[in-house]
Scaffold this active site. Structure first.
Site, PDB file in Angstrom:
ATOM      1  N   GLY A 195       0.739  -1.253   0.000  1.00 17.63           N
ATOM      2  CA  GLY A 195       0.000   0.000   0.000  1.00 17.63           C
ATOM      3  C   GLY A 195       0.766   1.300   0.000  1.00 17.63           C
ATOM      4  O   GLY A 195       0.136   2.358  -0.008  1.00 17.63           O
TER       5      GLY A 195
ATOM      6  N   GLY B 227       2.664   2.682  -2.375  1.00 20.40           N
ATOM      7  CA  GLY B 227       2.922   3.249  -3.694  1.00 20.40           C
ATOM      8  C   GLY B 227       2.099   4.485  -3.993  1.00 20.40           C
ATOM      9  O   GLY B 227       0.991   4.664  -3.479  1.00 20.40           O
TER      10      GLY B 227
ATOM     11  N   CYS C 264      -1.198   3.503  -5.563  1.00 25.27           N
ATOM     12  CA  CYS C 264      -1.840   2.356  -4.912  1.00 25.27           C
ATOM     13  C   CYS C 264      -2.881   2.865  -3.924  1.00 25.27           C
ATOM     14  O   CYS C 264      -2.608   3.792  -3.157  1.00 25.27           O
ATOM     15  CB  CYS C 264      -0.804   1.505  -4.186  1.00 25.27           C
ATOM     16  SG  CYS C 264      -1.495   0.073  -3.339  1.00 25.27           S
TER      17      CYS C 264
END
Length: 347
Positions: free
Chosen positions: A181, A183, A186
């Site tokens: 998570g 990114g 993301c």
């Protein structure tokens, strides 16, 4: 249900404390590292940064460009075997040694990877990539891959906790990819409520992996060169970059024009854009866990690579590390509530 009271930290929560240094210049810093991997037995030397296996980052063109900086590229899994063959026919041996072949965990993915690896023995890296490395199927696939490719260096993920970092290593992975998570494109954390602050994940997983003779790659969460330095300082052996390498001529994203200005599309690999492109849309039983953004065109990736490497060298000089290998043991993190003076950031 239970609550863990320990505070977990991301890159934005810390700075690296400066220390006495005998280095006279940033040019004195050696960024190249040499690794011998646990299972493959392969020895590799280079700058341990990896372009992410996203179809708007991990392209053949990116691999060609970054090989000149001794940087790896995890080429995305959506190229056909024929496209791989064409690339291999034109790429030098030096480029191929900086390439990772990405794969999912389906039977079709496995068979395709078998064909790609058979094209050239210089392809020594396999990157097994799933969003959730906590499934038994993932661990079983790692074991299957190790049995099939005993001399290939296998990178597998993603996980964020020490106990699960050990599982892929015990099953045959040389390197474990760490991050759920963090990114830039993301949305897993907001869609699912699941995740782990990246710096703490790196510190905890590095400790677990190194105890078994394995290695880790910090995947996601870097927004600037200083974050790359923090990831290495926290114990990462490799750092994978997506958003920092997106939007360049070599990135492979679609170019759109708005009001006379050109932008490149960059999206997460679990986004609606990615699923529309590769699997015909978002399945009825799931939600998209990524977003699509428009980035101003950033020119050749070489300029960004130089900026990242320059920042990393400078970080090493501030703590007296003459080699990147020394950065971890010379790093002391301090918790902070501010990173920079932002008064002119909007200009």
């Amino acid at each position: 249900m239970r609550i863990e009271e320990d505070l977990k930290l991301g890159f934005k929560d810390v700075l690296i404390r400066p220390k006495r240094s005998t280095l006279k210049s940033r040019s004195d810093v050696e960024l190249e590292r040499q690794f011998t991997f646990k299972y493959s037995g392969q020895t590799w030397s280079g700058v341990p940064i990896i372009a992410a296996n996203m179809d708007t980052v991990g392209t053949f063109e990116m691999a060609q460009a970054l090989a000149g900086f001794d940087i790896l590229t995890a080429v995305h899994k959506h190229y056909t075997v024929e496209e791989w063959a064409a690339f291999i026919n034109t790429a030098s041996a030096d480029v191929l040694k900086h390439v990772m072949v990405s794969t999912g965990t389906s039977d079709a993915d496995f068979e395709k990877t078998v064909q790609i690896l058979a094209l050239n023995p210089a392809l020594n890296f396999v990157c097994i990539d799933v969003a959730n490395g906590y499934s038994e199927h993932f661990v079983q696939f790692v074991a299957k891959a190790r049995e099939a490719w005993p001399t290939k260096t296998i990178c597998a993920g993603n996980v964020v906790t020490g106990e699960m970092c050990e599982e892929p290593i015990l099953s045959g992975a040389d390197i474990v990819k760490v991050g759920i998570g963090p990114g830039s494109v993301c949305t897993t954390r907001v869609k699912t409520g699941v995740g782990y602050p990246q710096l703490s994940a790196v510190i905890e997983c590095a400790d677990a992996a190194h105890g078994l003779g394995g290695m880790i790659v910090s995947d996601g969460g870097c927004t600037m060169p200083g974050d790359v330095a923090k990831a290495f300082g926290g114990g990462a052996d490799f750092v994978m970059l997506g958003g920092m390498l997106a939007g360049h001529e070599e990135s492979g994203g679609s170019v759109v024009e708005e009001n006379g200005e050109k932008f490149m599309l960059f999206y997460g690999m679990s986004s609606e854009s990615a699923m529309n492109r590769h699997v015909g849309g978002v399945a009825k039983y799931r939600a998209a866990e990524g977003k699509t953004v428009k980035l101003p065109l950033r020119g050749p990736v070489g300029n960004t690579a130089r900026d990242i490497l320059g920042g990393l060298r400078s970080a090493c000089t501030y703590v007296g590390a003459s080699r990147l290998k020394e950065l971890t043991k010379r790093t002391t993190f301090i918790r902070v509530q501010e990173q920079e003076n932002r008064i002119f950031n909007s200009l």
